[in-house]
Design a protein around this motif. Structure first.
Motif, PDB file in Angstrom:
ATOM      1  N   THR A  27       4.527   0.678   0.169  1.00 55.79           N
ATOM      2  CA  THR A  27       5.666   1.160  -0.912  1.00 55.79           C
ATOM      3  C   THR A  27       5.931   2.595  -0.505  1.00 55.79           C
ATOM      4  N   GLN A  28       5.337   2.903   0.720  1.00 54.20           N
ATOM      5  CA  GLN A  28       6.134   4.313   2.009  1.00 54.20           C
ATOM      6  C   GLN A  28       7.395   3.182   2.157  1.00 54.20           C
ATOM      7  N   SER A  33       9.347   0.704  -5.068  1.00 53.37           N
ATOM      8  CA  SER A  33       8.425   1.542  -5.945  1.00 53.37           C
ATOM      9  C   SER A  33       7.592   0.326  -6.879  1.00 53.37           C
ATOM     10  N   SER A  35       5.230   0.058 -10.244  1.00 52.56           N
ATOM     11  CA  SER A  35       4.194   0.327 -11.333  1.00 52.56           C
ATOM     12  C   SER A  35       2.500   0.358 -10.936  1.00 52.56           C
ATOM     13  N   LYS A  64       0.699   7.583 -11.138  1.00 56.26           N
ATOM     14  CA  LYS A  64       1.191   5.567 -11.614  1.00 56.26           C
ATOM     15  C   LYS A  64      -0.671   5.096 -11.119  1.00 56.26           C
TER      16      LYS A  64
END
Length: 560
Positions: A27-28, A33, A35, A64
């Motif tokens: 996710t970097q 992004s 959830s 999150k």
């Protein structure tokens, strides 16, 4: 095409544990992004493959990730152990007083993965602590987590860069983690700049020195993350960290979609549950869908083009023996062989495509289609991404084929009215089942108006046309130097139910190019829709027979 028997071995020696970090390191990547719900969906896909560890996130970094860990507690995981990621304690405080260490424990994840500094440059210039304090930070944090009932994996950040700077200090840091009770020491090529042969050498040296298991975590900044991970396994690493589709910061992480098939099929090292490798392509594409990214068509093993053949010589060869130009059977990873039709094609490409679409095409007709493809591509058409247009070209060669409609003429008016803005009107005249139909329609643009007019003209004879969707419309200028006189190519993607297809048109006139693609899309779609309606009717008829123990016949092929 000659069928092949899958050759994946039933038994392999020395399994490799897969540690997936898509949901944290992946996710970097810029533009990604996920959830908390997305993370659980992907984690369940990975669990289904049989990966050993799924790193769900860094609970101390954002709410999150904390939510994702809460949701994970209610999931009945089959194979994956959920891992929480964090850092060693901060300088000059105890682990029990460090909030981010407490956040790791609060997740109740059975695995805690922490990273610490291996490079003395980072210790001196980033942490700004002494070498002794850094070693204590590592050992004390690992020990505290182990004593708290967690299994600990230690990520030795910048290990290979640190080893080049000061081999003795780098070795001391991983020994500190091992002394604290870490079950696996993961050597990280954090900057992604280490060559695979250097990684193999360093891993082999550490395997001989440490009692703990060794893992590898590689980044792809010089394009070698997959090769480096495989080299580490050759040297004795028993855990591989990576991400689905190679997602990650900068140039990405080691791509598990390349590593796992290579480990199982080339190196005979089991890393997934038996038979799960066949789901690799599906998982890769599902993760891309959830991440809202387009799948890489040219990705090894799982890309749409990974087993696509375009050159005529290649296609002629694989029609005799698929191994001639395929390094593995694509079925082993859940993919398929594809034949692409283009100006580089031979007759074998067309015949293969005819078999794929269940079209009876003799040699003479195949030669005619091939000549038509080459002539049209010279005029700006491109059929690689518009296979529905190729299927129609083949069907039109059949003496029994009857087009559902025939264009007589059309006219499009585009203008602007005072206080009303731009408008588009299309008038179309087509021949349908021997009858001349003349209609007009408005749209929010000229192509939209043409589409509406065509559907209006067809709906009485073909009511299923209302179910055909225009999914995408793309225009490409083929010769920018020619300005407004340039040839334009139009690709239109259409859909009906779950089916998708693409058609192409090309012309110096944008409206004509659009019409060619649009008309092909509707013509092909009517065949898809008719087949779907017939299949549904057959299934409805067969249901009572099945209920009474009867036997039903298989449904007819989709758009054949």
């Amino acid at each position: 095409m000659n069928p092949r028997t899958p050759d994946c071995p039933e038994e392999t020696v020395r399994p490799v544990l897969v540690y997936d970090t898509t949901l944290r390191d992946g996710t970097q990547r810029e533009g990604v992004s996920l959830s908390a719900v997305d993370k659980i969906r992907i984690a369940r896909l990975l669990d289904g493959l049989g990966v050993a560890f799924v790193e769900l996130g860094w609970p101390g970094s954002n709410p999150k990730d904390a939510e994702a860990f809460e949701r994970a507690r209610d999931v009945p995981w089959e194979s994956a152990q959920i891992a929480a990621f964090g850092a060693t304690r901060r300088a000059n405080i105890s682990p029990e007083d460090d909030p981010q260490v407490a956040a790791l424990l609060a997740t109740k994840a059975p695995i805690c993965t922490i990273f610490g500094k291996t490079s003395f440059l980072h210790v001196r210039d980033v942490l700004r602590v002494s070498a002794e304090e850094n070693l204590q930070m590592i050992a004390e944090t690992v020990s505290f987590l182990v004593e708290s009932g967690r299994r600990v994996i230690y990520d030795a950040e910048h290990f290979f860069d640190g080893y080049r700077e000061d081999a003795e200090f780098a070795t001391e840091t991983v020994l500190a983690a091992a002394s604290g009770g870490a079950e696996t020491i993961v050597l990280c090529d954090t900057n992604g700049g280490t060559a695979p042969w250097e990684i193999e050498e360093r891993v082999r040296a550490l395997v001989a020195k440490l009692k703990a298991a060794i893992g590898i975590h590689a980044h792809d900044d010089i394009g070698c993350a997959v090769a480096s991970s495989l080299a580490a396994v050759r040297a004795g690493a028993t855990q591989v960290q990576g991400t689905v589709n190679g997602y990650g910061e900068r140039c990405g992480n080691a791509n598990l979609c390349s590593i796992l098939p290579t480990l199982e099929l080339k190196m005979r090292r089991r890393c997934l549950r038996a038979g799960a490798l066949r789901e690799m392509t599906h998982v890769a594409r599902q993760v891309a869908e959830i991440a809202n990214l387009a799948p890489d068509a040219h990705a090894p093993y799982v890309g749409r083009s990974a087993f696509a053949h375009k050159g005529g010589v290649h296609v002629a060869a694989i029609r005799r023996n698929a191994r001639a130009y395929e390094h593995v059977d694509p079925r082993l990873v859940g993919n398929t062989t594809r034949v692409v039709v283009s100006e580089l094609s031979g007759r074998g490409n067309v015949l293969s495509k005819a078999e794929e679409y269940d079209v009876a095409l003799d040699a003479k007709a195949g030669t005619a289609v091939l000549a038509d493809v080459k002539e049209r591509e010279a005029r700006g058409f491109a059929f690689e991404a518009a296979e529905a247009s190729v299927a129609l070209m083949m069907r039109r060669q059949g003496a029994a084929y009857e087009a559902p409609f025939e264009l007589v003429d059309y006219k499009v008016i585009v203008g602007q009215r005072e206080r009303e803005g731009a408008f588009s009107d299309a008038t179309i005249k087509i021949r349908v089942r021997g009858q001349l139909v003349h209609t007009a329609a408005e749209g929010n643009g000229p192509v939209s108006a043409l589409d509406a007019a065509l559907r209006k003209a067809l709906v009485a004879a073909y009511p299923q046309v209302t179910g055909i969707r225009l999914e995408d419309y793309k225009v490409r200028i083929l010769d920018g130097v020619a300005g407004t006189s340039a040839i334009v190519r139009v690709l239109i993607e259409s859909g009906y139910g779950e089916e998708r297809w693409t058609t192409v048109g090309a012309s110096p006139n944008l409206i004509e190019a659009s019409w060619l693609a649009l008309a092909d899309g509707i013509e092909y779609g009517l065949a898809v829709a008719s087949a779907a309606v017939a299949q549904a009717a057959e299934q409805k008829t067969a249901a009572p027979a099945r209920a009474q123990g009867g036997v039903s016949t298989p449904a007819a092929k989709g758009a054949a």
